[in-house]
Design a protein around this motif. Structure first.
Motif, short mmCIF file in Angstrom:
data_model
loop_
_atom_site.label_atom_id
_atom_site.label_comp_id
_atom_site.label_asym_id
_atom_site.label_seq_id
_atom_site.Cartn_x
_atom_site.Cartn_y
_atom_site.Cartn_z
N ASN A 1 64.03 37.31 39.99
CA ASN A 1 64.41 36.79 38.68
C ASN A 1 64.32 35.26 38.63
OD1 ASN A 1 66.56 35.99 40.24
ND2 ASN A 1 68.10 37.22 39.18
N ARG A 2 63.70 34.68 39.67
CA ARG A 2 63.47 33.23 39.66
C ARG A 2 62.33 32.90 38.71
NH1 ARG A 2 62.12 32.16 45.47
NH2 ARG A 2 61.62 34.37 45.44
N GLU A 3 62.40 31.78 38.09
CA GLU A 3 61.48 31.41 37.01
C GLU A 3 60.03 31.40 37.47
OE1 GLU A 3 60.96 27.86 33.69
OE2 GLU A 3 62.50 27.72 35.24
N VAL A 4 59.74 30.86 38.64
CA VAL A 4 58.36 30.68 39.07
C VAL A 4 57.70 32.01 39.42
CG1 VAL A 4 56.89 29.63 40.82
CG2 VAL A 4 58.78 28.33 39.85
N PHE A 5 58.42 32.92 40.07
CA PHE A 5 57.79 34.12 40.62
C PHE A 5 57.96 35.36 39.75
CE2 PHE A 5 58.83 31.63 44.47
CZ PHE A 5 57.55 31.45 44.94
N GLN A 6 58.75 35.32 38.75
CA GLN A 6 59.21 36.51 38.05
C GLN A 6 58.07 37.35 37.47
OE1 GLN A 6 62.72 36.09 35.54
NE2 GLN A 6 61.57 37.01 33.88
N GLY A 7 58.17 38.67 37.63
CA GLY A 7 57.34 39.61 36.88
C GLY A 7 55.92 39.77 37.36
N LEU A 8 55.03 39.99 36.40
CA LEU A 8 53.64 40.36 36.65
C LEU A 8 52.76 39.12 36.75
CD1 LEU A 8 51.52 42.68 36.81
CD2 LEU A 8 51.28 42.44 34.32
N THR A 9 51.87 39.15 37.74
CA THR A 9 50.85 38.11 37.90
C THR A 9 49.49 38.79 37.92
OG1 THR A 9 52.28 36.63 39.17
CG2 THR A 9 49.91 36.36 39.46
N TYR A 10 48.53 38.22 37.22
CA TYR A 10 47.17 38.75 37.26
C TYR A 10 46.19 37.60 37.10
CZ TYR A 10 47.77 38.48 32.17
OH TYR A 10 48.03 38.06 30.90
N GLY A 11 44.99 37.77 37.68
CA GLY A 11 44.01 36.70 37.61
C GLY A 11 42.74 37.04 38.33
N LEU A 12 41.86 36.04 38.46
CA LEU A 12 40.56 36.18 39.11
C LEU A 12 40.41 35.12 40.18
CD1 LEU A 12 38.26 36.63 35.98
CD2 LEU A 12 39.10 38.44 37.49
N ARG A 13 39.74 35.47 41.25
CA ARG A 13 39.41 34.52 42.32
C ARG A 13 37.90 34.59 42.54
NH1 ARG A 13 43.01 35.33 47.28
NH2 ARG A 13 44.38 33.91 46.13
N TYR A 14 37.25 33.41 42.57
CA TYR A 14 35.80 33.37 42.72
C TYR A 14 35.44 32.55 43.96
CZ TYR A 14 30.86 32.73 41.73
OH TYR A 14 29.49 32.73 41.82
N TYR A 15 34.52 33.10 44.77
CA TYR A 15 34.05 32.43 45.98
C TYR A 15 32.78 31.66 45.64
CZ TYR A 15 37.38 35.35 48.47
OH TYR A 15 38.53 35.95 48.91
N PHE A 16 32.89 30.34 45.52
CA PHE A 16 31.74 29.50 45.24
C PHE A 16 30.81 29.38 46.44
CE2 PHE A 16 34.87 28.16 42.13
CZ PHE A 16 34.11 28.09 40.97
N GLY A 17 31.30 29.70 47.62
CA GLY A 17 30.55 29.62 48.86
C GLY A 17 31.45 30.05 49.99
N PRO A 18 31.00 29.87 51.23
CA PRO A 18 31.83 30.30 52.36
C PRO A 18 33.08 29.46 52.57
CG PRO A 18 29.88 29.13 53.13
CD PRO A 18 29.70 29.33 51.65
N ARG A 19 33.17 28.31 51.90
CA ARG A 19 34.30 27.42 52.15
C ARG A 19 35.20 27.19 50.94
NH1 ARG A 19 34.20 24.73 56.93
NH2 ARG A 19 32.28 24.86 58.15
N PHE A 20 34.67 27.28 49.73
CA PHE A 20 35.43 26.89 48.55
C PHE A 20 35.66 28.07 47.62
CE2 PHE A 20 35.60 25.22 44.16
CZ PHE A 20 36.79 24.51 44.28
N THR A 21 36.90 28.22 47.15
CA THR A 21 37.25 29.24 46.17
C THR A 21 38.01 28.61 45.01
OG1 THR A 21 39.37 29.80 47.19
CG2 THR A 21 37.43 31.02 47.96
N GLY A 22 37.88 29.21 43.85
CA GLY A 22 38.67 28.82 42.70
C GLY A 22 39.34 30.04 42.11
N GLN A 23 40.46 29.86 41.45
CA GLN A 23 41.16 30.99 40.86
C GLN A 23 41.89 30.57 39.61
OE1 GLN A 23 43.59 32.13 44.22
NE2 GLN A 23 45.37 30.97 43.48
N ALA A 24 42.11 31.53 38.74
CA ALA A 24 42.85 31.29 37.50
C ALA A 24 43.56 32.59 37.13
CB ALA A 24 41.92 30.85 36.38
N GLY A 25 44.72 32.46 36.53
CA GLY A 25 45.46 33.64 36.14
C GLY A 25 46.72 33.28 35.40
N PHE A 26 47.58 34.27 35.24
CA PHE A 26 48.85 34.09 34.55
C PHE A 26 49.98 34.63 35.43
CE2 PHE A 26 45.72 34.01 31.21
CZ PHE A 26 46.17 32.98 30.38
#
Length: 201
Positions: A163-188
């Motif tokens: 019930n803490r503000e930062v972690f509470q509830g459902l999280t969903y998103g996408l993670r993309y591998y730009f190469g063997p070393r770098f990844t980016g992600q976005a979600g809610f």
């Protein structure tokens, strides 16, 4: 392999998994969370000191309040096999705006290689945690699922009973591998926008 979570240990977006940073490598991660009316920036460094132990530190900058830090350790005490999931335990300590907390957790993860092509690999994760600190003290549970639905693209869904503000509830998103070393992600995270990126060296 998993990337650092928003507060450090390797895993999904929020929750840790039984994955470990590869030996002789380290992750650097930068994250932004639009946490309601108090957005948060943080940077994490995670590395392995053996094939079973991962350690790391992080710097946390909330929009409102004093800056803080995190420190985390994870132990892979049962590596994954063909028949059984991997299992790990760890602790993440945070101190932000003069509020301290420690999360002790156990987590299990199982990878499923359903075929030779992208869109056929998935992992499931589940765990229990005990959180103690200045503001709360409670047992919690968490779980998650990641699925490679396209080449270099992974969908993530996870839940945290906190019930803490930062972690509470459902999280969903996408993670993309730009190469063997770098990844980016976005979600809610509980409806709040998260954007992050990681680099392994």
């Amino acid at each position: 392999m998993a990337e650092p979570t928003i507060f450090g240990p390797t895993g999904l977006i929020v929750n840790p998994t039984a994955d470990i940073t590869p030996l002789e490598h380290a992750w650097i991660a930068l994250n932004f969370l639009d946490n309601g009316d108090n957005s948060i920036w943080n940077a994490n460094l995670a590395t392995a000191i053996s094939e079973e132990f991962e350690i790391g530190v992080g710097a946390i900058h909330p929009q409102n309040g004093d800056d803080g830090f995190s420190f985390f350790v994870k132990w892979l005490f049962s590596p994954e096999t063909e028949s059984f999931p991997g299992a790990a335990g760890g602790v993440t300590v945070t101190d932000v705006s003069n509020e301290n907390s420690a999360m002790w957790y156990l987590v299990a993860s199982k990878f499923f290689e359903l075929g030779e092509h992208s869109g056929q690999n998935a992992s499931i994760h589940g765990g229990l945690s005990y959180v103690s600190g200045d503001t709360d003290e409670d047992f919690e549970y968490f779980g998650g699922f990641d699925f490679e639905f396209a080449e270099n693209m992974i969908a993530i869904a996870e839940y945290n009973s906190s019930n803490r503000e930062v972690f509470q509830g459902l999280t969903y998103g996408l993670r993309y591998y730009f190469g063997p070393r770098f990844t980016g992600q976005a979600g809610f995270i509980d409806g709040n926008l998260h954007i992050g990126g990681s680099f392994v060296f």
